[in-house]
Each structure stands twice: as structure tokens, then as C-alpha cells.
Design an enzyme around this catalytic site. Structure first.
Site, PDB file in Angstrom:
ATOM      1  N   ASP A  27     -11.376  18.860 -18.809  1.00 35.56           N
ATOM      2  CA  ASP A  27     -10.873  17.660 -19.465  1.00 35.56           C
ATOM      3  C   ASP A  27      -9.963  17.988 -20.649  1.00 35.56           C
ATOM      4  O   ASP A  27      -8.913  17.364 -20.801  1.00 35.56           O
ATOM      5  CB  ASP A  27     -12.067  16.807 -19.948  1.00 35.56           C
ATOM      6  N   GLU A  76     -15.575  15.074 -30.681  1.00 34.77           N
ATOM      7  CA  GLU A  76     -15.637  13.604 -30.643  1.00 34.77           C
ATOM      8  C   GLU A  76     -17.056  13.182 -30.964  1.00 34.77           C
ATOM      9  O   GLU A  76     -18.009  13.764 -30.419  1.00 34.77           O
ATOM     10  CB  GLU A  76     -15.261  13.094 -29.242  1.00 34.77           C
ATOM     11  N   LYS A  79       1.711  13.705 -29.481  1.00 36.29           N
ATOM     12  CA  LYS A  79       1.168  13.236 -30.764  1.00 36.29           C
ATOM     13  C   LYS A  79       1.951  13.823 -31.923  1.00 36.29           C
ATOM     14  O   LYS A  79       2.277  15.010 -31.920  1.00 36.29           O
ATOM     15  CB  LYS A  79      -0.316  13.618 -30.878  1.00 36.29           C
ATOM     16  N   HIS A 126      -5.190  20.398 -23.383  1.00 39.62           N
ATOM     17  CA  HIS A 126      -4.911  20.169 -24.806  1.00 39.62           C
ATOM     18  C   HIS A 126      -5.130  21.422 -25.665  1.00 39.62           C
ATOM     19  O   HIS A 126      -4.290  21.792 -26.480  1.00 39.62           O
ATOM     20  CB  HIS A 126      -5.800  19.062 -25.377  1.00 39.62           C
ATOM     21  N   LYS A 138     -18.464  16.526 -26.985  1.00 40.30           N
ATOM     22  CA  LYS A 138     -18.702  15.086 -27.118  1.00 40.30           C
ATOM     23  C   LYS A 138     -20.023  14.898 -27.847  1.00 40.30           C
ATOM     24  O   LYS A 138     -20.861  15.809 -27.872  1.00 40.30           O
ATOM     25  CB  LYS A 138     -18.770  14.447 -25.731  1.00 40.30           C
ATOM     26  N   ASP A 173       0.856  -1.186   0.000  1.00 43.86           N
ATOM     27  CA  ASP A 173       0.000   0.000   0.000  1.00 43.86           C
ATOM     28  C   ASP A 173       0.895   1.240   0.000  1.00 43.86           C
ATOM     29  O   ASP A 173       1.964   1.239   0.627  1.00 43.86           O
ATOM     30  CB  ASP A 173      -0.871  -0.009   1.258  1.00 43.86           C
ATOM     31  N   LYS A 224      -1.913  13.422 -15.710  1.00 45.97           N
ATOM     32  CA  LYS A 224      -2.934  14.436 -15.526  1.00 45.97           C
ATOM     33  C   LYS A 224      -4.125  13.796 -14.802  1.00 45.97           C
ATOM     34  O   LYS A 224      -4.245  12.575 -14.839  1.00 45.97           O
ATOM     35  CB  LYS A 224      -3.326  15.049 -16.857  1.00 45.97           C
TER      36      LYS A 224
HETATM   37  P1  NDP Z   1      -6.871   2.795 -11.857  1.00 45.83           P
HETATM   38  O1  NDP Z   1      -7.841   3.082 -10.770  1.00 45.83           O
HETATM   39  O2  NDP Z   1      -7.245   1.801 -12.909  1.00 45.83           O
HETATM   40  O3  NDP Z   1      -5.506   2.279 -11.214  1.00 45.83           O
HETATM   41  C1  NDP Z   1      -5.009   2.803 -10.016  1.00 45.83           C
HETATM   42  C2  NDP Z   1      -3.732   2.072  -9.632  1.00 45.83           C
HETATM   43  O4  NDP Z   1      -3.289   2.568  -8.393  1.00 45.83           O
HETATM   44  C3  NDP Z   1      -3.884   0.572  -9.488  1.00 45.83           C
HETATM   45  O5  NDP Z   1      -2.717  -0.071  -9.899  1.00 45.83           O
HETATM   46  C4  NDP Z   1      -4.039   0.420  -7.955  1.00 45.83           C
HETATM   47  O6  NDP Z   1      -3.575  -0.793  -7.470  1.00 45.83           O
HETATM   48  C5  NDP Z   1      -3.114   1.486  -7.465  1.00 45.83           C
HETATM   49  N1  NDP Z   1      -3.494   1.937  -6.136  1.00 45.83           N
HETATM   50  C6  NDP Z   1      -4.566   2.700  -5.801  1.00 45.83           C
HETATM   51  N2  NDP Z   1      -4.550   2.959  -4.470  1.00 45.83           N
HETATM   52  C7  NDP Z   1      -3.444   2.335  -3.971  1.00 45.83           C
HETATM   53  C8  NDP Z   1      -2.859   2.263  -2.681  1.00 45.83           C
HETATM   54  N3  NDP Z   1      -3.394   2.885  -1.620  1.00 45.83           N
HETATM   55  N4  NDP Z   1      -1.736   1.557  -2.552  1.00 45.83           N
HETATM   56  C9  NDP Z   1      -1.170   0.916  -3.603  1.00 45.83           C
HETATM   57  N5  NDP Z   1      -1.671   0.967  -4.854  1.00 45.83           N
HETATM   58  C10 NDP Z   1      -2.787   1.671  -5.019  1.00 45.83           C
HETATM   59  O7  NDP Z   1      -6.479   4.201 -12.486  1.00 45.83           O
HETATM   60  P2  NDP Z   1      -6.066   4.512 -14.006  1.00 45.83           P
HETATM   61  O8  NDP Z   1      -5.011   3.562 -14.420  1.00 45.83           O
HETATM   62  O9  NDP Z   1      -7.283   4.612 -14.831  1.00 45.83           O
HETATM   63  O10 NDP Z   1      -5.513   6.002 -13.883  1.00 45.83           O
HETATM   64  C11 NDP Z   1      -4.279   6.313 -13.293  1.00 45.83           C
HETATM   65  C12 NDP Z   1      -3.957   7.792 -13.550  1.00 45.83           C
HETATM   66  O11 NDP Z   1      -3.850   8.009 -14.935  1.00 45.83           O
HETATM   67  C13 NDP Z   1      -5.035   8.748 -13.056  1.00 45.83           C
HETATM   68  O12 NDP Z   1      -4.405   9.934 -12.611  1.00 45.83           O
HETATM   69  C14 NDP Z   1      -5.829   9.063 -14.310  1.00 45.83           C
HETATM   70  O13 NDP Z   1      -6.417  10.341 -14.265  1.00 45.83           O
HETATM   71  C15 NDP Z   1      -4.722   9.052 -15.356  1.00 45.83           C
HETATM   72  N6  NDP Z   1      -5.208   8.764 -16.692  1.00 45.83           N
HETATM   73  C16 NDP Z   1      -5.858   7.586 -16.967  1.00 45.83           C
HETATM   74  C17 NDP Z   1      -6.284   7.314 -18.241  1.00 45.83           C
HETATM   75  C18 NDP Z   1      -6.948   6.027 -18.573  1.00 45.83           C
HETATM   76  O14 NDP Z   1      -7.272   5.825 -19.750  1.00 45.83           O
HETATM   77  N7  NDP Z   1      -7.161   5.130 -17.625  1.00 45.83           N
HETATM   78  C19 NDP Z   1      -6.085   8.307 -19.343  1.00 45.83           C
HETATM   79  C20 NDP Z   1      -5.357   9.495 -18.955  1.00 45.83           C
HETATM   80  C21 NDP Z   1      -4.956   9.705 -17.675  1.00 45.83           C
HETATM   81  P3  NDP Z   1      -4.553  -2.037  -7.171  1.00 45.83           P
HETATM   82  O15 NDP Z   1      -5.558  -2.058  -8.269  1.00 45.83           O
HETATM   83  O16 NDP Z   1      -3.611  -3.179  -7.239  1.00 45.83           O
HETATM   84  O17 NDP Z   1      -5.168  -1.788  -5.846  1.00 45.83           O
END
Ligand code: NDP
Length: 462
Positions: free
Chosen positions: A221, A202, A168, A226, A312, A81, A134
Site C-alpha cells: 500500500d 496514521e 503533494k 510512497h 496504521k 460496459d 495505482k
Molecule cells: P469504484 O469501484 O468506486 O468505481 C469503479 C468505476 O468503474 C465505476 O465508475 C464503475 O461504473 C466502473 N466500472 C467497473 N466495471 C465496469 C465495466 N465492466 N464497464 C463499465 N464501467 C465499469 O472504484 P474507485 O473509484 O474506488 O477506484 C478506482 C481506481 O482508483 C482503482 O484502481 C483504485 O485502486 C484507485 N484508487 C482509488 C482510491 C479511492 O479513494 N477510491 C484512492 C486511490 C486509488 P459503474 O459503477 O457505473 O458500474
């Protein structure tokens, strides 16, 4: 700039890693850019390293098996964690002997504090770089707070704020087109340019992500990041050198010269049906469309409106910037009372990467009548091949230590300052039909007789 010797991926079990980061790592592996570099995932899921490798394979269904396996062999996993010191102790042990680790925070911003504090307490922040995803705040105050959190433990030059839009290929092309073509420079100013119009539309809605979008809206957003970045690339002065700071300095100067937007001159819209999306409040006034005009008070641009719009559920998916030159005088050699249409330069970035210059030429025949003709270049056809995908390029730049395409603190905060009044005093949202070009009220944003897009007007009048 020192190349990274290890990559740490916080959030490796998450959605972004699956959709974007594994594919980017795959491409870097294929090109031999990250040979032998350990890639250490850190997340909470109780996974073994083999489970992580399975996730990588799942994320790369079309990958060449040899390359996928090479990437998998470099993966390691630290389970823990982000609130626990033991997580960072384990990570620190994994990083023993590596001098320049790059840590990618693919996690929600609410966790940045835990992670950078945890890294600092484990003595990891005096070396390497940190890439942050972001959003960089929700408004000026929260962006400042986020920057303060990061700066408590990191120097600004260690922080790489990622805005994938800047990675891009067509966006980069804007810069080359502007600064590698001498013929543009003399006319690239208020004496010759009437207005600039940028559209990021979009054709799809929120795609089941209503819960996420509801707290964000179009302005946060895509406008603050952008679209303002695109304005900066179109409006900035030539950077004084190839030094990474020079490019970022010029972009920041554009933001500094921008007036904060007058909320009364902003059109916000919401597509009909948005309220039925899961996760959306029944009386939501989140905008799915925004249009506004930006003023840059500089010697080059004073009086030239930069009109931007995004939406959108629009008629098409298109990203483009149109630079409209001033209307020429009446054709004095024509018997007809004709004023030719102004020249336009159209940078289309999506769905295709093209640049079109609209000029006037004589209509064949006995009359002296001018007609618009397009000089168009399709980049793929003319130059062949695709460039790297945005995440691949940016991840590679972060590993190299090249900050040019990453947002700097002052730029982020200035961009929030410009749009802050729109967030503080939002106009009511105007409903619009999905598949349209948004509320008609936005037509008034573009000055004079001009319109957002000639093709759009002709479709309307048909
Ligand atoms: P997710 O919620 O899918 O993933 C979050 C990650 O953080 C997981 O690996 C999770 O681990 C880990 N996590 C969360 N809390 C804890 C904790 N307390 N301790 C340890 N690990 C933790 O988020 P996204 O991947 O969707 O997004 C991540 C970032 O990227 C965000 O800032 C989002 O705004 C940005 N982003 C995302 C996009 C997308 O398409 N998804 C596009 C553009 C930006 P576990 O699941 O193992 O608990």
C-alpha cells in the site's frame, strides 16, 4: 508537449471520481485551466448526463455555484460496459475532431486491458495520453504483466501512472530544498550523514475498508510506492537538466543501486483488533505495520541506512523524514565529558509542513555545556498559502503533458524488485497495541544508539 483538448474519465460514477477527481476538476475550472474542454465520463450505470451533473454537484458541496455550473456544462456521458465494442464506438464519435484527448482510468487495474484494447480497436490510441491509477501490480511479475498490457496498445510516453503522493506540495518541497540550497550539497553524503529515517504513520486503522486492505497490506500500500519515492527524492543525484526524463532517470538510478531487502531484517506488525474488522480473515497475517532498512550501494550512500516505517492505528498521524548527521566528537573545551547530540534535519510533511534543523548551542551559564536548539521554518507561515491539492496538480500536469511527477515503467519495476523478498518470504506479524508506535522489535532497525524519533523515546521513558 501539447495541451489536451478533451478529457475522458473512465470510472466517473465511482468513489475516486467523487472524492478526488470532481474536486480537482472544480479547482481547474475555477482557475480557468480547462475552459471549453469536454469532460466525457464513461461508465456502466444507466445515468443521464443530468444525473452525472447531479453527482458532480453532490461531490462539490462547498463549491461556488457559478463555477460548479460551468464544470457541469462541460460534462458529457457515455454509458456502456468496457467489454463492449459499442462503448468505444460511441466514445470515439464523441471525440471526433479532438486531437489530444487525455483518458483517465479511474477503474480497478483488472479492467485496464478491456479499456486500452477497446480504445485501440476503435483507433483511439494513436493520439493523446492515458492516466492510470495505482496499484501498478501486486509484485514484480504482475507489474510487468500490467506494463505489457499497456504497452501492447500504448507507447510508454503516452502512459501517466499516477501516485498522488508525488503531487503533494511538501514532497515537491523536498526537491527544491535539496537542489536550491548550496550549503547542503557538500554534506549530503556518507561522509556526513549517519542515517535517514522516514515515518509514514496514521493514527486511524482501516476505516471499514478491511476487505480492500486485507489483500494489500502496508508494504504494497505505501512502502513500494510512497516511501520508496521519498527515499529516491532524498537520495538522488541532481537531475542533469529540466528535461522530464532527467528527473525520472535519477530516481530510477537510486532504485537500481538499492539492494533487494533482506526479509530477515524486516519487522511486520498487525494492530490488535485488525482481525475483528469486516472483510478480514480470522487468521490473517496481513501487515498493518512494516519497518525495514534499505541499502543504497552508491559512492554517495554506501553504508548509510535508509530506515523506513509505516503503520496504521499508530500514536499519531505523521509523515516525516529525518536526516541524521554523524555524531560530533567530544566537546574538548568543556570540563564535562560531553558528546553533543548529532545534527538533524527534519522534513515534516504531515500534519504540518515544516523543516527543522537541530543544532547545538551553548547552554547559558558558567559551564560549557551544549544544548540542542531548533531552527524551524513553518512553510505556511513563512511563505503563505497552500499549493494545489495533489490530484489537481497531477491532473493538470497530465493535461499539459508533463510526465515529471508520474511513475515510469522502469522505476515501478525496480521498486518492486527491491521489496519482492519481503512479499515472497514474509516474517510473521507481531501484534501491537493501537495508539502505540508499533512493535518494539522495530527499534533494532535503526543503527547504533539512534532511535526512530527522539520525541517518541522521551514519551516512552516518561
Ligand atoms: P469504484 O469501484 O468506486 O468505481 C469503479 C468505476 O468503474 C465505476 O465508475 C464503475 O461504473 C466502473 N466500472 C467497473 N466495471 C465496469 C465495466 N465492466 N464497464 C463499465 N464501467 C465499469 O472504484 P474507485 O473509484 O474506488 O477506484 C478506482 C481506481 O482508483 C482503482 O484502481 C483504485 O485502486 C484507485 N484508487 C482509488 C482510491 C479511492 O479513494 N477510491 C484512492 C486511490 C486509488 P459503474 O459503477 O457505473 O458500474
Amino acid at each position: 508537449m501539447t495541451h489536451a483538448d478533451a478529457l475522458v474519465l473512465f470510472g466517473i460514477t465511482g468513489d475516486l471520481a467523487k472524492k478526488k477527481l470532481f474536486p480537482a476538476l472544480y479547482e481547474l475550472t475555477r482557475k480557468g485551466r480547462i475552459d471549453d474542454m469536454p469532460i466525457i465520463g464513461v461508465a456502466r450505470s444507466d445515468w443521464s448526463v443530468d444525473q452525472l451533473r447531479d453527482r458532480a454537484r453532490e461531490s462539490l458541496p462547498e463549491g461556488v455555484p457559478d463555477v460548479v455550473e460551468r464544470l457541469c456544462s462541460q460534462l458529457r456521458y457515455v454509458r456502456g460496459d468496457y467489454t463492449g465494442a459499442e462503448t468505444f464506438a460511441k466514445l470515439s464519435a464523441e471525440l471526433e475532431g479532438y486531437d489530444t484527448p487525455v483518458s483517465y482510468l479511474a477503474i480497478p487495474p483488472s479492467l485496464f486491458d478491456d479499456v486500452v484494447s477497446g480504445m485501440a480497436a476503435a483507433g483511439m490510441n494513436d493520439r493523446g495520453r492515458v492516466v492510470v491509477e495505482k496499484p501498478f501490480g501486486r509484485d514484480l511479475a504482475s507489474a510487468r504483466e500490467l506494463n505489457n498490457i499497456l504497452h501492447r496498445h500504448l507507447r510508454e510516453e503516452q502512459i501517466f501512472r499516477i501516485d498522488h503522493f508525488l503531487g503533494k506540495e511538501p514532497v515537491q518541497n523536498l526537491m527544491v530544498f535539496r537542489f536550491a540550497n548550496t550549503l547542503l550539497e557538500p554534506v549530503w553524503n556518507r561522509h556526513y550523514i549517519d542515517n535517514v529515517r522516514i515515518t509514514l504513520a496514521e493514527s486511524f486503522g482501516v476505516d471499514g475498508r478491511g476487505g480492500f486492505y486485507e489483500g494489500v497490506g502496508a508494504v504494497r500500500d505505501v512502502v513500494q510506492n510512497h516511501l520508496l519515492q521519498m527515499v529516491a527524492l532524498l537520495a538522488m543525484e541532481p537531475p542533469s537538466s529540466a528535461d522530464p526524463a532527467a528527473l525520472r532517470d535519477e530516481k530510477v538510478k537510486v532504485f537500481k543501486a538499492m539492494k533487494a531487502v533482506d526479509p530477515a531484517k524486516v519487522v511486520r506488525g498487525q494492530f490488535t483488533g485488525y482481525l475483528d474488522e469486516e472483510g478480514v480473515e480470522p487468521d490473517s497475517d496481513t501487515e498493518t505495520y512494516a519497518a525495514m532498512s534499505l541499502e543504497i550501494e552508491s559512492w554517495r550512500w554506501a553504508g548509510v541506512p535508509f530506515c523506513i516505517r509505516t503503520g496504521k492505528a499508530m500514536a499519531e498521524t505523521v509523515t516525516e523524514a529525518v536526516v541524521q548527521f554523524k555524531t560530533p566528537p567530544r566537546l574538548l573545551f568543556s570540563e564535562h565529558d560531553e558528546t553533543p547530540r548529532p545534527n538533524e534535519l527534519r522534513f515534516r510533511m504531515k500534519p504540518d509542513d515544516t523543516i527543522t534543523m537541530t543544532l547545538q548551542a551553548k547552554q547559558p551559564g558558567t559551564d560549557m555545556i551544549s544544548r540542542a536548539v531548533d531552527l524551524a521554518v513553518d512553510y505556511e507561515r513563512a511563505l503563505g498559502g497552500d499549493g494545489p491539492e495533489a490530484y489537481e496538480r497531477l491532473l493538470n500536469d497530465a493535461l499539459l503533458g508533463d510526465p515529471r511527477l508520474f511513475a515510469r515503467q522502469d522505476g515501478v519495476e525496480e521498486a518492486w524488485r527491491v521489496i519482492e523478498p519481503v512479499l515472497a518470504n514474509p516474517q510473521p506479524v507481531i501484534p501491537y497495541a493501537p495508539g502505540s508506535w508499533g512493535p518494539d522489535a522495530a527499534d533494532a532497525i535503526v543503527p547504533g544508539e539512534h532511535c526512530w524519533d527522539a520525541a517518541q523515546l522521551s514519551r516512552r521513558s516518561n
